[in-house]
Design an enzyme around this catalytic site. Structure first.
Site, PDB file in Angstrom:
ATOM      1  CG  ASP A  80      -1.730   1.193   1.423  1.00 41.13           C
ATOM      2  OD1 ASP A  80      -2.317   1.659   0.433  1.00 41.13           O
ATOM      3  OD2 ASP A  80      -1.784   1.713   2.555  1.00 41.13           O
ATOM      4  CG  ASP A 116      -1.819   7.452   0.806  1.00 39.79           C
ATOM      5  OD1 ASP A 116      -2.303   8.578   0.877  1.00 39.79           O
ATOM      6  OD2 ASP A 116      -1.382   6.975  -0.266  1.00 39.79           O
ATOM      7  CG  ASP A 127      -2.274   1.635   6.487  1.00 39.68           C
ATOM      8  OD1 ASP A 127      -2.893   2.540   7.072  1.00 39.68           O
ATOM      9  OD2 ASP A 127      -2.225   1.551   5.252  1.00 39.68           O
TER      10      ASP A 127
END
Length: 211
Positions: free
Chosen positions: A11, A13, A167
């Site tokens: 991922d 961000d 996350d």
């Protein structure tokens, strides 16, 4: 290009990057706090990601394109990002990023870090300003998983030799599709479902996980 030994898909961000880029863009519209709260809820899995993204992007309406220079200047790679990606390459792997964020930023920050391929959303523009609409299909949880599978097939890397790192709740489907799902800097719901949880926010902590 020789046959890759493995594929890592991250991922962007709060994983590859320390920031939530949409919040930096929202700051340019004076709506940073509002968008930050909505992003947090989406990452915890409390709301549908695509619905949430459309709402948050609507808050960006009117931001001029020249603001992206300021946004990109504020983007910070996560500690250890370049070293981790160099480690992936040194071991014969390929590093990809698939993001619910935006090509307008990722296209500038991914290459210097050593990312091999990436996919993200695009923002619609008219008259030099954001319209508040996502341009094209949204990169959501299903798209992330499909991208990992597509890239592994293209590269000839078996699914068992893929690693997904994320996350937020929208990373969970991708993490389940991978041979190894790693929760990094992650929300509780993600930590609970990952194969491995990495606590310190330093991507060098992932180097021992590489095959």
């Amino acid at each position: 290009m020789p046959q890759p030994r493995f594929l890592v898909v991250l991922d962007a961000d709060s994983t590859l990057l320390r920031n939530e880029v949409i919040e930096l863009i929202a700051d340019e519209a004076g709506r940073g706090a509002e968008v930050a709260a909505a992003t947090e809820a989406a990452m915890r899995g409390e709301v549908d990601f695509a619905t949430s993204l459309r709402t948050r992007v609507a808050a960006l309406e009117g931001v001029p394109l020249e603001a992206f220079e300021r946004v990109r200047a504020r983007v910070e790679p996560t500690p250890g990002a370049a070293e981790f990606l160099a480690g992936v390459h040194a071991r014969g792997g390929v590093a990809g990023v698939v993001s619910g964020g935006f090509h307008e930023v990722l296209d500038h920050v991914a290459p210097p870090l050593g990312v091999d391929r990436w996919r993200a959303n695009r923002l619609q523009v008219a008259d030099g300003r954001l319209t508040g609409v996502v341009d094209g299909p949204i990169v959501d949880a299903a798209t992330k998983a499909a991208t990992l599978e597509e890239w592994s097939a293209q590269l000839g890397v078996p699914p068992t030799r893929t690693i997904a790192v994320g996350d937020g709740a929208n990373d969970l489907v991708m993490m389940r599709a991978a041979g190894l799902g790693v929760a990094f800097n992650a929300k509780p719901t993600v930590r609970a479902q990952a194969n491995i949880v990495v606590g310190p926010v330093d991507l060098r902590q992932l180097l021992p996980l590489l095959p």
